[in-house]
Design an enzyme around this catalytic site. Structure first.
Site, PDB file in Angstrom:
ATOM      1  N   ARG A  66       0.846  -1.181   0.000  1.00  0.00           N
ATOM      2  CA  ARG A  66       0.000   0.000   0.000  1.00  0.00           C
ATOM      3  C   ARG A  66       0.891   1.243   0.000  1.00  0.00           C
ATOM      4  NH1 ARG A  66      -1.873  -3.652   3.848  1.00  0.00           N
ATOM      5  NH2 ARG A  66      -3.943  -4.538   3.434  1.00  0.00           N
TER       6      ARG A  66
ATOM      7  N   LYS B 144      -2.259  -1.504   8.234  1.00  0.00           N
ATOM      8  CA  LYS B 144      -3.531  -1.835   8.882  1.00  0.00           C
ATOM      9  C   LYS B 144      -3.324  -2.625  10.165  1.00  0.00           C
ATOM     10  CE  LYS B 144      -6.605  -1.437   4.925  1.00  0.00           C
ATOM     11  NZ  LYS B 144      -7.776  -1.974   4.235  1.00  0.00           N
TER      12      LYS B 144
ATOM     13  N   HIS C 287      -2.686   1.825  -5.580  1.00  0.00           N
ATOM     14  CA  HIS C 287      -3.461   0.623  -5.272  1.00  0.00           C
ATOM     15  C   HIS C 287      -3.705  -0.208  -6.525  1.00  0.00           C
ATOM     16  CE1 HIS C 287      -5.206  -1.003  -1.610  1.00  0.00           C
ATOM     17  NE2 HIS C 287      -6.122  -1.594  -2.358  1.00  0.00           N
TER      18      HIS C 287
ATOM     19  N   ARG D 246      -0.995  -2.556  -6.766  1.00  0.00           N
ATOM     20  CA  ARG D 246      -1.224  -3.667  -5.828  1.00  0.00           C
ATOM     21  C   ARG D 246      -2.110  -4.719  -6.482  1.00  0.00           C
ATOM     22  NH1 ARG D 246      -1.423  -4.883  -0.267  1.00  0.00           N
ATOM     23  NH2 ARG D 246      -3.398  -5.673   0.511  1.00  0.00           N
TER      24      ARG D 246
ATOM     25  N   HIS E 296      -3.720  -9.830   3.324  1.00  0.00           N
ATOM     26  CA  HIS E 296      -5.159  -9.878   3.537  1.00  0.00           C
ATOM     27  C   HIS E 296      -5.483 -10.741   4.754  1.00  0.00           C
ATOM     28  CE1 HIS E 296      -6.037  -8.950  -0.980  1.00  0.00           C
ATOM     29  NE2 HIS E 296      -5.843  -7.858  -0.275  1.00  0.00           N
TER      30      HIS E 296
ATOM     31  N   TYR F 213      -9.468 -11.453  -6.993  1.00  0.00           N
ATOM     32  CA  TYR F 213      -8.525 -11.509  -8.114  1.00  0.00           C
ATOM     33  C   TYR F 213      -8.749 -12.759  -8.955  1.00  0.00           C
ATOM     34  CZ  TYR F 213      -6.325  -7.902  -5.315  1.00  0.00           C
ATOM     35  OH  TYR F 213      -6.096  -6.770  -4.590  1.00  0.00           O
TER      36      TYR F 213
END
Length: 330
Positions: free
Chosen positions: A162, A187, A256, A259, A282, A291
């Site tokens: 990120r 995060k 992003h 990413r 994730h 994806y």
């Protein structure tokens, strides 16, 4: 005796204890929660004719929440996604109060009964391999800033980092050796991601001579590049690359997007979905499955266009062999 009906102390506990300490949410998420309340409290104060510090829990009713949401959409021109984001904060606040104050459980249920608005799912944007290569070859490697831009773009593509993770990357986060890797923190979670030989070759000269605690990506003033600076680098590079490759102009490309590009290219090379989940950091595998769905959709479109024979429409998924061939191609 504590006044459990005043909303001020509850908001303080919600932001300082629950959001920041108990859940340890990312800084940007904490700011998003705070921003919602910065909008909500003055709105309630004006609508009810009460000072902010006099607002009670009952003043936050389902009717007032709906009025606030209409205000966001009509007057502030917020999208449906932003409207739902603000509502999620209010739901979270109501849940927090209901869990710690049994007399407010019925109120909590009423607030959480205000529904989210259905919105169109956003299209996942990623770059095809020629587009990604065009982006990487755009910076001028004969200049210091061009070398930095090239290294930054390749790093984002390699790691799927990120923008905030790349902005806070320091030299001590990189482990060199026979298997270079980088530690990324985003995060509230930490993960290790492998560094491709191609990426290592451009990072080493970029950080040569620097102290261990310094940041990797610096601006013109040798200050740490912010996430806004990273967005600016990507936008500038895309604008330049679009002159040679017009297909880039049709896409909204941000850090992003790189990413997403990393994830889709790893998937197409045969890397299994669990590895990609760990690669991107994730928490839920459901997030990573997006994806796989995008890749299957693109393959279905390609097959329809090519009208291939039935026996050639499927092929076995590769794992380690596919990953190795992908890394060698880089």
């Amino acid at each position: 005796m504590r006044d459990n009906n005043s909303i001020g102390p509850w908001i303080r506990r919600f932001l300082l204890e629950h959001v920041a300490t108990e859940r340890n949410l990312a800084r940007n998420t904490q700011l998003s929660y705070r921003d919602t309340l910065v909008l909500l409290l003055p709105f309630l104060s004006k609508a009810l004719g009460k000072a902010v510090d006099r607002l009670s829990i009952d003043d936050l009713s389902p009717a007032s929440v709906r009025s606030f949401l209409r205000y966001l959409e009509k007057e502030r021109r917020c999208s449906g996604a932003t409207r739902n984001l603000r509502l999620a904060t209010i739901h979270s606040l109501a849940k927090f109060i209901g869990m710690h104050s049994p007399e407010h459980v019925a109120w909590c249920a009423a607030i959480r009964g205000v529904p989210f608005k259905k919105t169109a799912s956003s299209t996942l944007t990623y770059l095809d391999k020629p587009e990604m290569e065009a982006l990487l070859h755009t910076p001028d490697l004969h200049t210091a800033l061009g070398m930095r831009d090239h290294a930054l773009l390749l790093f984002l593509y390699n790691t799927g980092a990120r923008a905030d993770e790349a902005a806070h990357l320091s030299l001590e986060d990189i482990k060199w050796g026979t298997s270079p890797a980088v530690r990324l923190v985003g995060k509230g979670k930490m993960r290790w991601c492998p560094i491709w030989p191609r990426t290592a070759d451009v990072l080493k000269p970029l950080i040569a001579g620097r102290a261990c605690g310094e940041f990797v990506f610096l601006n013109r003033l040798n200050q740490p590049l912010t996430r806004f600076g990273i967005y600016a680098v990507v936008r500038r590079t895309v604008a330049q690359a679009s002159q040679a490759l017009p297909s880039l102009m049709a896409k909204t490309i941000s850090p992003h997007c790189l990413r997403h590009t990393c994830a889709v290219h790893l998937l197409r090379s045969g890397v299994d979905i669990n590895t990609i989940r760990a690669w991107l950091g994730h928490v839920s595998l459901d997030t990573t499955h997006i994806y796989a769905e995008v890749d299957l959709e693109m393959k279905a479109k390609a097959l329809a266009l090519c009208d291939l024979p039935k026996e050639t429409r499927t092929r076995p998924w590769h794992t380690d062999a596919g990953l190795m061939s992908f890394l060698k191609a880089l």
